[in-house]
Design an enzyme around this catalytic site. Structure first.
Site: not given
Ligand code: KIV
Length: 275
Positions: A115, A113, A83, A45, A182
């Site tokens: 996704e 992390k 991330d 982000s 999320e």
């Protein structure tokens, strides 16, 4: 005491909520560490909040390493999770392993992390197999914004909810130590949390998760490009900053800053010799 993956597992077992926030720099990380946060996510982000991109797709490994190293230098007890940016792990297990290794070695991360669900389980296995803890991320996965058709709530239909549950089991079986959920319905997040042995960390997923994470600029009112419904403003730091900037501009303009207490002195007899 230094927080680790064991802190996450023990918190789930003891029913203690896990606290996480994002951070991208040394001084913010330091403040969070001193406040006692369990873990910081150096989230991609940063593409939106720090670099001003429209989405997280353009974020690079170099961006992540640069900010991760700064955050790591600011922490004593807090665990730092970093991330894996878009296309640093989707391409192959080999890429996932090499890039996760770089985040650990150069970015001084304690975990990474990534996704995705079933599709990225080979990557999760490869990375955890090398001794690198992996946090998974399901539901709204911002790196897939183009495929998802925008930042929308996920898992609302029966089919989508079943897929989310299957993905949650899959990432757990692949070795993830925790999973971010999320933007999914709160009752679905609670169901997944009850089913899993590993902790769930919610963002826009209600109060039934084992822990919570927020983007820090959202919880401090510092980012107004897009404010998600779930983001509670714990303080309006953005307004305080703007007002301080305006005061500074005024005082510099009218000459009231710097004042007597902000200046360094020189003896007058030395000064006289300089004319
Ligand atoms: O990049 C990020 O900040 C994240 C959180 C929103 C979980 O992935």
């Amino acid at each position: 005491m230094k927080k680790t993956v064991r802190t996450f597992q023990m918190a789930k077992e003891e029913g203690r909520k896990i606290t996480m926030l994002t951070a991208y720099d040394y001084s913010t990380a330091r403040l969070m560490d001193e406040a006692g946060i369990d873990a910081i996510l150096v989230g991609d982000s940063l593409g939106n909040t720090i670099l001003g991109y429209e989405d997280t797709v353009s974020v690079t490994m170099e961006d992540m390493i640069h900010h991760s190293a700064a955050v790591s230098r600011g922490t004593v007890n807090t665990m730092v999770v970093v991330d894996m940016p878009f296309m640093s792990f989707q391409t192959s297990e080999y890429d996932a392993l090499v890039n996760a290794g770089r985040l650990m070695k150069e970015g001084r991360a304690a975990a990474v992390k990534l996704e995705g669900g079933k599709m990225v389980c080979p990557q999760i296995k490869a990375v955890t197999g090398a001794g690198i803890p992996v946090m998974a991320h399901l539901g709204l996965t911002p790196q897939s914004v183009n495929a998802l058709g925008g930042n929308r709530v996920q898992g609302k239909s029966e089919e989508a909810a079943k897929k989310l549950i299957e993905d949650a089991y899959a990432v757990q079986d692949a070795g993830a130590f925790a999973v971010v959920l999320e933007c999914i319905p709160a009752k679905l997040a609670t169901l997944i949390t009850d089913k899993l042995d590993i902790p769930t960390i919610g963002i826009g997923a209600g109060n039934g998760c084992d822990g919570q994470i927020l983007v820090y600029q959202d919880m401090l009112g510092m980012f107004s490009d897009y404010v998600p419904k779930f983001a509670k403003k714990f303080a309006d730091v953005g307004a305080i900053m703007k007002s301080a900037f305006a005061d500074y501009i005024k005082e510099v303009s009218d000459g009231t800053y710097p004042a007597e207490e902000h200046i360094f002195k020189i003896d007058d007899d030395i000064l006289e010799k300089l004319y």
